[in-house]
Design a protein around this motif. Sequence first.
Motif, short mmCIF file in Angstrom:
data_model
loop_
_atom_site.label_atom_id
_atom_site.label_comp_id
_atom_site.label_asym_id
_atom_site.label_seq_id
_atom_site.Cartn_x
_atom_site.Cartn_y
_atom_site.Cartn_z
N HIS A 97 0.78 -1.28 0.06
CA HIS A 97 -0.25 -0.17 0.02
C HIS A 97 0.77 1.24 -0.01
CE1 HIS A 97 -3.72 -2.49 0.60
NE2 HIS A 97 -2.93 -3.18 1.85
N PRO A 98 1.77 1.42 -0.91
CA PRO A 98 2.56 2.86 -1.02
C PRO A 98 1.87 3.75 -1.35
CG PRO A 98 2.71 1.37 -3.07
CD PRO A 98 2.14 0.48 -2.06
N GLU A 99 0.55 3.84 -1.57
CA GLU A 99 -0.32 4.99 -1.89
C GLU A 99 -0.57 5.73 -0.68
OE1 GLU A 99 -2.90 1.51 -1.12
OE2 GLU A 99 -1.21 1.84 -2.29
N LEU A 100 -0.27 4.85 0.51
CA LEU A 100 -0.86 5.65 1.98
C LEU A 100 0.18 6.56 2.37
CD1 LEU A 100 -2.77 2.42 3.60
CD2 LEU A 100 -3.57 4.17 2.29
N CYS A 101 1.28 6.41 1.61
CA CYS A 101 2.38 7.45 2.11
C CYS A 101 2.18 8.85 1.64
CB CYS A 101 3.73 7.07 1.64
SG CYS A 101 5.07 8.03 1.74
N THR A 102 2.17 9.80 2.47
CA THR A 102 1.65 11.13 2.52
C THR A 102 2.90 12.01 1.79
OG1 THR A 102 1.97 11.68 4.41
CG2 THR A 102 -0.06 10.86 4.07
N VAL A 103 4.21 11.38 1.75
CA VAL A 103 5.30 12.30 1.55
C VAL A 103 5.16 12.57 -0.06
CG1 VAL A 103 7.57 12.68 1.18
CG2 VAL A 103 6.67 11.69 3.45
N ARG A 104 5.23 13.93 -0.41
CA ARG A 104 5.09 14.37 -1.51
C ARG A 104 6.55 14.93 -2.11
NH1 ARG A 104 0.50 16.11 -3.97
NH2 ARG A 104 1.69 16.49 -5.81
N LYS A 105 7.45 14.31 -2.73
CA LYS A 105 8.78 14.56 -2.95
C LYS A 105 8.80 15.66 -4.15
CE LYS A 105 12.00 11.20 -1.24
NZ LYS A 105 13.16 10.42 -1.33
N ASP A 269 -3.82 1.22 9.37
CA ASP A 269 -4.82 0.73 10.53
C ASP A 269 -6.37 1.29 10.32
OD1 ASP A 269 -2.76 -0.27 12.04
OD2 ASP A 269 -2.72 1.30 13.29
N ALA A 270 -6.48 2.28 9.16
CA ALA A 270 -7.89 2.73 9.04
C ALA A 270 -8.34 2.04 7.68
CB ALA A 270 -7.75 4.18 8.80
N LEU A 271 -7.58 1.13 7.00
CA LEU A 271 -7.95 0.55 5.72
C LEU A 271 -9.16 -0.55 6.10
CD1 LEU A 271 -4.82 -0.45 3.80
CD2 LEU A 271 -6.46 1.13 3.10
N GLU A 272 -10.12 -0.42 5.31
CA GLU A 272 -11.37 -1.53 5.42
C GLU A 272 -10.72 -2.76 4.66
OE1 GLU A 272 -15.05 -0.12 4.44
OE2 GLU A 272 -15.01 1.69 5.96
N LEU A 273 -10.47 -3.84 5.18
CA LEU A 273 -10.19 -4.87 4.46
C LEU A 273 -10.83 -6.13 5.01
CD1 LEU A 273 -6.17 -4.34 4.98
CD2 LEU A 273 -7.27 -3.90 3.12
N LYS A 274 -10.78 -7.26 4.43
CA LYS A 274 -11.44 -8.38 4.44
C LYS A 274 -10.49 -9.05 5.53
CE LYS A 274 -12.52 -9.72 -0.48
NZ LYS A 274 -12.48 -10.49 -1.22
N PRO A 275 -10.97 -9.93 6.53
CA PRO A 275 -10.45 -10.29 7.62
C PRO A 275 -9.11 -11.07 7.25
CG PRO A 275 -12.76 -10.81 7.86
CD PRO A 275 -12.48 -10.27 6.46
N GLN A 276 -8.79 -11.74 6.31
CA GLN A 276 -7.52 -12.44 5.95
C GLN A 276 -6.74 -11.53 5.69
OE1 GLN A 276 -8.16 -15.43 2.94
NE2 GLN A 276 -5.84 -16.21 2.91
N GLN A 280 -3.32 -10.54 7.44
CA GLN A 280 -1.51 -10.44 6.81
C GLN A 280 -0.93 -9.26 6.94
OE1 GLN A 280 -2.85 -11.79 2.94
NE2 GLN A 280 -2.67 -13.71 3.32
N LEU A 281 -1.66 -7.99 6.79
CA LEU A 281 -0.83 -6.72 7.09
C LEU A 281 -0.79 -6.57 8.33
CD1 LEU A 281 -0.30 -3.93 5.62
CD2 LEU A 281 -2.75 -3.25 6.17
#
Length: 400
Positions: A97-105, A269-276, A280-281
């Motif tokens: 999930h690299p898209e969750l990083c907020t750093v904008r170089k 932590d805020a992602l809505e994911l399937k239990p499995q 894993q995350l």
Amino acid sequence: MAASMCDVFSFCVGVAGRARVAVEVCFVSSAKGKGLFATQLIQKGETIFIERPLVAAQFLWNALYRYRACDHCLRALEKAEENAQRLTGKPGQVLPHPELCTVRKDLHQNCPRCQVTYCSTECLLAAAEQYHQVLCPGPSQDDPLHPLNKLQEAWRSVHYPPETASIMLMARMVATVKQAKDKDRWIRLFSQFCNKTANEEEEIVHKLLGDKFKGQLELLRRLFTEALYEEALSQWFTPDGFRSLFALVGTNGQGIGTSSLSQWVHACDALELKPQDREQLDAFIDQLYKDIEAATGNHSCVPNAETSFPENNFLLHVTALEDIKPGEEICISYLDCCQRERSRHSRHKILRENYLFVCSCPKCLAEADEPNMTSEEEDEEEDEEGEPEDAELGDEMTDV
């Protein structure tokens, strides 16, 4: 010994904030200064206040170890994945999930003269407008004979990690006044903070600089004057005034910690994911923290050694607190004495939030079956059950 695990430690002073709920500032006493008081019921979880510091500066040892932060707002500049690679010592570490990083170089900007980095054009311009024109060393950024570099080196030689203040915070206060069109306004803003008596000021400076603080304070005052003297602030450059400035920062300053990896974890932590997928995350993040601990951590909640600087220079001494047998790991503690006495869950919360790892020392393993409850929650349960007969005596002992 590893440097700070939490990525950017910085320091700020002052308030330019806005209240989210009804509050008012009232004078409390000459010793305490002003206080913030609620004027209506504030619900648990409500944001009371958001503040923008009048000045902020990264800790100098932290900056020396190349923890990259915006030179104005102190936002972390390296991406979460780069942060993880450095802290784990694994150049190939990949984060999901690299898209969750907020750093904008792509938004980062450098000062065209000294090349110091900012997270955005807005921060570059804000710094230039408030203080950086005075402090910018230009092409002398790495010149050890530049007055500001001499001042910073002197500070590092007398104030070792873990850092609690920065001489550059005071430098930015002076530079702000030097650059200001309305100097009196900024002088009034800085002078509104709590003042201490001469004896109290000496105690604060002693805590910051150690037993030889008087000689060290005079050295810093001389270098500070050579680099930054300002007529409008002439009192700050006298021996008494400089001690008062130190005490002001020691009393009113606030430490700041920023980490792009920590922000990424919160977003995960805020992602809505399937239990499995969630399982894993979470397992990946737990392992990441263990890898960080293995690469950077020699912490234990029951340390057998401690660090000190008894020679009053940069030589770090690690001293055994007990007999250490051959083959036994040497561990210091990142927690203070009071924190080490808190519950396992509370200790893990502090270490995970501030140092990005989960402790697996013998004490934590022995308490693994205890409820996942912080010390505060335990205290609340005890309060609900009623205080023991000696509670009043215990409170008195605590107050003393």
